[in-house]
Design a protein around this motif. Structure first.
Motif, short mmCIF file in Angstrom:
data_model
loop_
_atom_site.label_atom_id
_atom_site.label_comp_id
_atom_site.label_asym_id
_atom_site.label_seq_id
_atom_site.Cartn_x
_atom_site.Cartn_y
_atom_site.Cartn_z
N VAL A 61 4.16 22.86 16.46
CA VAL A 61 3.02 23.78 16.34
C VAL A 61 2.95 24.65 17.59
O VAL A 61 2.88 24.13 18.71
CB VAL A 61 1.68 23.01 16.19
CG1 VAL A 61 0.53 24.00 16.04
CG2 VAL A 61 1.72 22.08 14.99
N GLN A 62 2.93 25.97 17.38
CA GLN A 62 2.79 26.90 18.50
C GLN A 62 1.33 26.97 18.94
O GLN A 62 0.42 27.09 18.10
CB GLN A 62 3.28 28.29 18.08
CG GLN A 62 3.49 29.27 19.21
CD GLN A 62 2.20 29.92 19.72
OE1 GLN A 62 1.23 30.05 18.99
NE2 GLN A 62 2.19 30.32 20.98
N ALA A 63 1.10 26.88 20.24
CA ALA A 63 -0.23 27.13 20.80
C ALA A 63 -0.06 27.31 22.30
O ALA A 63 0.53 26.45 22.96
CB ALA A 63 -1.18 25.97 20.52
N ASP A 64 -0.55 28.43 22.81
CA ASP A 64 -0.54 28.67 24.26
C ASP A 64 -1.85 28.10 24.80
O ASP A 64 -2.93 28.65 24.58
CB ASP A 64 -0.44 30.18 24.52
CG ASP A 64 -0.53 30.52 26.00
OD1 ASP A 64 -0.94 29.66 26.81
OD2 ASP A 64 -0.20 31.68 26.34
N LEU A 65 -1.76 26.98 25.49
CA LEU A 65 -2.97 26.24 25.88
C LEU A 65 -3.72 26.87 27.04
O LEU A 65 -4.80 26.40 27.39
CB LEU A 65 -2.61 24.78 26.16
CG LEU A 65 -1.92 24.11 24.96
CD1 LEU A 65 -1.58 22.67 25.27
CD2 LEU A 65 -2.77 24.20 23.71
N SER A 66 -3.17 27.94 27.60
CA SER A 66 -3.96 28.70 28.58
C SER A 66 -4.91 29.66 27.85
O SER A 66 -5.73 30.33 28.48
CB SER A 66 -3.05 29.47 29.54
OG SER A 66 -2.32 30.46 28.85
N ARG A 67 -4.79 29.72 26.51
CA ARG A 67 -5.69 30.56 25.70
C ARG A 67 -6.65 29.64 24.94
O ARG A 67 -6.22 28.94 24.00
CB ARG A 67 -4.88 31.39 24.70
CG ARG A 67 -4.02 32.48 25.35
CD ARG A 67 -2.91 32.96 24.40
NE ARG A 67 -3.36 33.16 23.04
CZ ARG A 67 -3.76 34.31 22.52
NH1 ARG A 67 -3.72 35.41 23.25
NH2 ARG A 67 -4.14 34.39 21.27
N PRO A 68 -7.92 29.63 25.31
CA PRO A 68 -8.86 28.71 24.65
C PRO A 68 -8.85 28.83 23.13
O PRO A 68 -9.01 27.83 22.42
CB PRO A 68 -10.22 29.12 25.24
CG PRO A 68 -9.89 29.70 26.58
CD PRO A 68 -8.55 30.38 26.41
N GLU A 69 -8.63 30.05 22.62
CA GLU A 69 -8.68 30.24 21.16
C GLU A 69 -7.52 29.57 20.43
O GLU A 69 -7.57 29.42 19.21
CB GLU A 69 -8.75 31.74 20.82
CG GLU A 69 -7.57 32.57 21.29
CD GLU A 69 -7.74 33.14 22.71
OE1 GLU A 69 -8.38 32.49 23.55
OE2 GLU A 69 -7.21 34.24 22.96
N ASP A 70 -6.47 29.17 21.16
CA ASP A 70 -5.32 28.50 20.51
C ASP A 70 -5.55 27.00 20.35
O ASP A 70 -4.75 26.32 19.69
CB ASP A 70 -4.05 28.69 21.36
CG ASP A 70 -3.41 30.06 21.16
OD1 ASP A 70 -4.09 30.96 20.61
OD2 ASP A 70 -2.24 30.23 21.57
N GLY A 118 -6.99 24.12 30.19
CA GLY A 118 -6.32 23.81 28.93
C GLY A 118 -6.39 22.32 28.63
O GLY A 118 -6.72 21.91 27.52
N LEU A 119 -6.07 21.51 29.64
CA LEU A 119 -6.11 20.05 29.47
C LEU A 119 -7.49 19.58 29.02
O LEU A 119 -7.64 18.77 28.09
CB LEU A 119 -5.70 19.38 30.78
CG LEU A 119 -5.76 17.85 30.87
CD1 LEU A 119 -4.64 17.32 31.77
CD2 LEU A 119 -7.10 17.37 31.40
N LEU A 120 -8.51 20.14 29.65
CA LEU A 120 -9.88 19.70 29.35
C LEU A 120 -10.31 20.13 27.95
O LEU A 120 -10.92 19.35 27.21
CB LEU A 120 -10.81 20.29 30.41
CG LEU A 120 -12.20 19.73 30.54
CD1 LEU A 120 -12.23 18.21 30.56
CD2 LEU A 120 -12.84 20.28 31.81
#
Ligand code: NAD
Length: 246
Positions: A61-70, A118-120
């Motif tokens: 699954v693609q998700a850029d975790l620096s982007r909250p919306e992902d 992102g982690l949080l």
């Protein structure tokens, strides 16, 4: 191999490096695994194929975790595909060398937006669906406790990760969800290939067990952390570093 059959694990940033090693290990232990990636669909697919070839179950699954919306869509995708989520491994992280002079607002934001925010936010979304017995593993670093003046910002993010491991362990204990930090020493991965060549001799010299770590060394510790053998372990971070103090 441990018995994680019936469990579902999400491993962030698992298209390569330590994360790929963790995804493969948890799948070998019997878990169904969500392989998250930001940019490299091909690498993520190779991890999925390797897991399938070994008889395991995974999807990417693609998700850029620096982007909250992902973030929420990533957790939703895991639950939609496998019906539940039992294990979250917060592995995705960025690392850049710096000096006090070279630090910029952008470099601070880049590190903190992924390694801490992102982690949080992934943890917040996952915690809403984790059942009792669920486990969150935060990948920290030895530099959190022996910070280095050539990695101010990165070291600070990992210090924050260790603090969050303690607060989250406290917050989620009543729901019987454990939170365990794993602090790797120096591990050879794609992400540090250049610095590895330059620093390996120095760091191996400081490592009592006399070698660079491999992703499988960290994956074995994660396998323990998410298992019933670690049922009394939460809110703390385990050094997995061959004895290295950076
Ligand atoms: P790597 O650069 O080889 O891999 C990092 C992973 O994170 C990759 O899969 C990458 O795609 C993913 N990623 C990067 N940006 C992302 C984003 N915005 N959204 C989602 N995923 C993203 O790094 P690695 O060495 O395997 O490090 C993995 C973790 O281990 C990191 O948290 C790192 O800080 C930690 N760590 C590594 C070492 C080491 O020596 N390699 C030591 C201590 C801690």
């Amino acid at each position: 191999m441990r018995n994680l059959s019936g469990k579902v694990a999400l491993v962030t940033g698992s298209s390569k490096g330590i994360g790929a090693g963790i995804a493969k290990r948890l799948a070998a232990d019997g878990a169904s695994v969500v392989v998250n990636y930001s940019r490299s669909a091909e690498d993520a697919e190779l991890v999925v194929q390797a897991i399938a070839a070994a008889g395991g179950q995974a999807f990417a699954v693609q998700a850029d975790l620096s982007r909250p919306e992902d973030i929420q869509p990533l957790v939703d995708a895991a639950v939609q595909r496998f019906g539940r989520l039992d294990i979250l491994v917060n592995n995705a992280g960025v690392y850049q060398v710096d000096s006090l002079d070279s630090i910029t607002a952008e470099s601070v934001d880049m590190h903190f937006n992924l390694n801490v925010r992102g982690l949080l936010l992934v943890t917040q979304a996952a915690a809403r669906v984790l059942p009792p017995g669920g486990v969150i593993v935060n990948i920290s670093s030895g530099v959190a406790t022996s910070p280095q003046p050539m990695v101010h910002v990165y070291s600070a993010t990992k210090g924050a990760v260790d603090t969050l491991t303690r607060t989250l362990g406290t917050a989620l204990g009543a729901r019987r969800i454990r939170v365990v930090g794993i602090a790797p020493g120096f591990v050879a991965t794609e992400g540090n290939a250049e610095s590895a060549a330059a620093m390996a001799e120095h760091l191996v010299g400081k490592t009592p067990l006399g070698r660079v770590g491999q992703p499988s060394d960290i994956a074995a510790a994660v396998s323990y952390a998410v298992s019933e053998d670690a049922a009394w372990v939460t809110g703390t971070t385990l050094d997995v570093a061959g004895g290295l103090v950076f």
